[in-house]
Write a protein that holds these residues in place. Structure first.
Motif, short mmCIF file in Angstrom:
data_model
loop_
_atom_site.label_atom_id
_atom_site.label_comp_id
_atom_site.label_asym_id
_atom_site.label_seq_id
_atom_site.Cartn_x
_atom_site.Cartn_y
_atom_site.Cartn_z
N GLN A 34 0.83 -1.21 0.00
CA GLN A 34 0.00 0.00 0.00
C GLN A 34 0.87 1.26 0.00
O GLN A 34 0.58 2.22 -0.71
CB GLN A 34 -0.93 -0.01 1.21
N GLU A 35 1.93 1.25 0.80
CA GLU A 35 2.83 2.41 0.84
C GLU A 35 3.52 2.63 -0.51
O GLU A 35 3.67 3.77 -0.96
CB GLU A 35 3.87 2.24 1.95
N LEU A 36 3.91 1.55 -1.15
CA LEU A 36 4.54 1.67 -2.47
C LEU A 36 3.55 2.26 -3.48
O LEU A 36 3.92 3.12 -4.29
CB LEU A 36 5.05 0.31 -2.95
N HIS A 37 2.31 1.81 -3.42
CA HIS A 37 1.28 2.37 -4.30
C HIS A 37 1.16 3.88 -4.09
O HIS A 37 1.14 4.67 -5.05
CB HIS A 37 -0.06 1.71 -4.05
N GLN A 38 1.07 4.29 -2.84
CA GLN A 38 0.93 5.71 -2.52
C GLN A 38 2.15 6.50 -2.99
O GLN A 38 2.01 7.61 -3.53
CB GLN A 38 0.72 5.88 -1.02
N ALA A 39 3.33 5.94 -2.80
CA ALA A 39 4.55 6.64 -3.20
C ALA A 39 4.65 6.78 -4.70
O ALA A 39 4.94 7.87 -5.23
CB ALA A 39 5.78 5.89 -2.66
N PHE A 40 4.41 5.69 -5.43
CA PHE A 40 4.46 5.75 -6.90
C PHE A 40 3.41 6.72 -7.43
O PHE A 40 3.67 7.48 -8.36
CB PHE A 40 4.27 4.37 -7.51
N SER A 41 2.22 6.68 -6.84
CA SER A 41 1.15 7.57 -7.28
C SER A 41 1.52 9.03 -7.08
O SER A 41 1.33 9.87 -7.97
CB SER A 41 -0.14 7.24 -6.52
N ALA A 42 2.06 9.35 -5.92
CA ALA A 42 2.45 10.73 -5.63
C ALA A 42 3.58 11.20 -6.55
O ALA A 42 3.56 12.33 -7.05
CB ALA A 42 2.88 10.85 -4.16
N LEU A 43 4.55 10.33 -6.79
CA LEU A 43 5.67 10.72 -7.65
C LEU A 43 5.23 10.89 -9.10
O LEU A 43 5.71 11.77 -9.81
CB LEU A 43 6.79 9.67 -7.55
N GLU A 44 4.29 10.04 -9.54
CA GLU A 44 3.78 10.16 -10.91
C GLU A 44 3.07 11.50 -11.11
O GLU A 44 3.14 12.11 -12.18
CB GLU A 44 2.82 9.02 -11.21
N GLN A 45 2.41 11.96 -10.07
CA GLN A 45 1.66 13.21 -10.16
C GLN A 45 2.53 14.44 -9.95
O GLN A 45 2.07 15.57 -10.14
CB GLN A 45 0.52 13.20 -9.14
N ASN A 46 3.78 14.22 -9.55
CA ASN A 46 4.71 15.33 -9.33
C ASN A 46 5.38 15.68 -10.66
O ASN A 46 6.17 14.89 -11.18
CB ASN A 46 5.77 14.93 -8.30
N PRO A 47 5.09 16.84 -11.25
CA PRO A 47 5.63 17.17 -12.57
C PRO A 47 7.15 17.32 -12.59
O PRO A 47 7.76 17.30 -13.67
CB PRO A 47 4.94 18.50 -12.91
N ASP A 48 7.75 17.45 -11.42
CA ASP A 48 9.22 17.61 -11.36
C ASP A 48 9.95 16.28 -11.48
O ASP A 48 11.15 16.25 -11.76
CB ASP A 48 9.62 18.29 -10.05
N ILE A 49 9.25 15.16 -11.23
CA ILE A 49 9.90 13.84 -11.23
C ILE A 49 9.79 13.22 -12.62
O ILE A 49 8.72 13.01 -13.14
CB ILE A 49 9.26 12.92 -10.18
N LYS A 50 10.96 12.92 -13.21
CA LYS A 50 11.02 12.38 -14.57
C LYS A 50 11.44 10.92 -14.61
O LYS A 50 11.29 10.25 -15.65
CB LYS A 50 12.00 13.21 -15.41
N ALA A 51 11.99 10.40 -13.52
CA ALA A 51 12.40 8.99 -13.47
C ALA A 51 12.44 8.55 -12.01
O ALA A 51 12.67 9.37 -11.11
CB ALA A 51 13.76 8.77 -14.13
N ILE A 52 12.21 7.24 -11.79
CA ILE A 52 12.20 6.69 -10.43
C ILE A 52 13.12 5.47 -10.39
O ILE A 52 13.08 4.62 -11.29
CB ILE A 52 10.78 6.27 -10.02
N ILE A 53 13.93 5.38 -9.35
CA ILE A 53 14.76 4.20 -9.09
C ILE A 53 14.18 3.48 -7.88
O ILE A 53 13.87 4.11 -6.86
CB ILE A 53 16.23 4.59 -8.83
N LEU A 54 14.00 2.17 -7.98
CA LEU A 54 13.45 1.37 -6.88
C LEU A 54 14.50 0.37 -6.42
O LEU A 54 15.05 -0.39 -7.23
CB LEU A 54 12.21 0.62 -7.36
N THR A 55 14.77 0.33 -5.12
CA THR A 55 15.77 -0.61 -4.60
C THR A 55 15.36 -1.07 -3.20
O THR A 55 14.33 -0.67 -2.67
CB THR A 55 17.17 0.04 -4.59
#
Length: 260
Positions: A34-55
């Motif tokens: 659930q937390e990952l869903h919320q984080a990915f959703s928030a980052l996708e909606q942030n116009p400043d974020i162009k790429a995401i690294i997951l580790t």
């Protein structure tokens, strides 16, 4: 927003999500999903974020699987719901994200961990990483898209063998199969993923999003990938990025993309 099981850092236009349950080898429980869903959703909606690294946190595991203790006594209907909800809010969600996600496999990527990595758009592994789908050794099958995405990436025969034997493979074996894009030394992993992200963010965010949609369409039942490509290609002509990209090419300068 504060999270219990993940950490998020941002450096200019690149965000890094770290699954932070080292005592459980970063295993996926309901809360973490659930937390990952919320984080990915928030980052996708942030116009400043162009790429995401997951580790994953620590040196042992990216994600060592699902938290088995959570569902060991589930009924058939509860099992179906677990799989459906997980695919909906995380695994399919990541695959269909408008922002490219690079999985940095720093250790064991097993079961749900490998399924999460396969849902990402690009995979880079440390040479110490091990991968596998061991579910049949527990009397169950991969339930977060593993039986579908693994054959897409490495072919039906190899996927059958990996899933039916429940065997782990090394990072080098994964590279030879096409399961991961690159293999690097552990100390170089995040920097290498960042280099890939830097190459991505130089390009048009709107075109990148439509390219990922078109690529994914080829693997979706009921969708014609060629038709999706044609329509997406046409939609590009209506974007600000297309006008900027073509004008910059004509003027022999670097394009400044906005994602519009």
């Amino acid at each position: 927003m504060s999270y219990k099981n993940i950490l998020i850092t941002k450096e200019q236009t690149i965000a890094t999500i770290t699954i932070n349950r080292p005592q459980k080898l970063n295993a996926l429980n309901k809360s973490t999903i659930q937390e990952l869903h919320q984080a990915f959703s928030a980052l996708e909606q942030n116009p400043d974020i162009k790429a995401i690294i997951l580790t994953g946190s620590g040196e042992k595991a990216f994600v060592a699987g699902a938290d088995i203790a959570e569902f060991a006594d589930f009924s058939i209907e509860e099992g179906i719901q677990l799989s459906a909800q997980g695919q909906d809010i995380l695994f399919n969600f990541v695959e269909n994200l408008k922002v490219p996600v690079i999985a940095a496999l720093n250790g064991f990527a097993l079961g749900g961990g490998l399924e999460l990595a396969m849902a990402c758009h690009i995979r880079v592994a440390a040479d110490t990483a091990k991968m596998g789908l061991p579910e049949v050794s527990l009397g169950v099958i991969p339930g977060y898209g593993g039986t579908q995405r693994l054959p897409q990436l490495i072919g039906k025969g190899r996927a059958m063998e990996m899933i039916l034997t429940a065997a782990m493979i090394t990072a080098d074996e994964a590279y030879r199969m096409g399961l991961v894009n690159h293999v690097v030394a552990p100390e170089e992993l995040l920097a290498y993923c960042n280099e890939i992200a830097q190459k991505i963010i130089k390009n048009s965010p709107s075109a990148i999003s439509m390219a990922m949609t078109a690529i994914n369409a080829n693997y979706k039942e009921g969708e014609n990938g060629f038709e999706t490509e044609i329509k997406s290609f046409g939609r590009c002509f209506g974007t600000v990025d297309f006008k900027e990209g073509t004008q910059a090419f004509i003027e022999k300068r670097k394009a400044v993309f906005t994602g519009e």
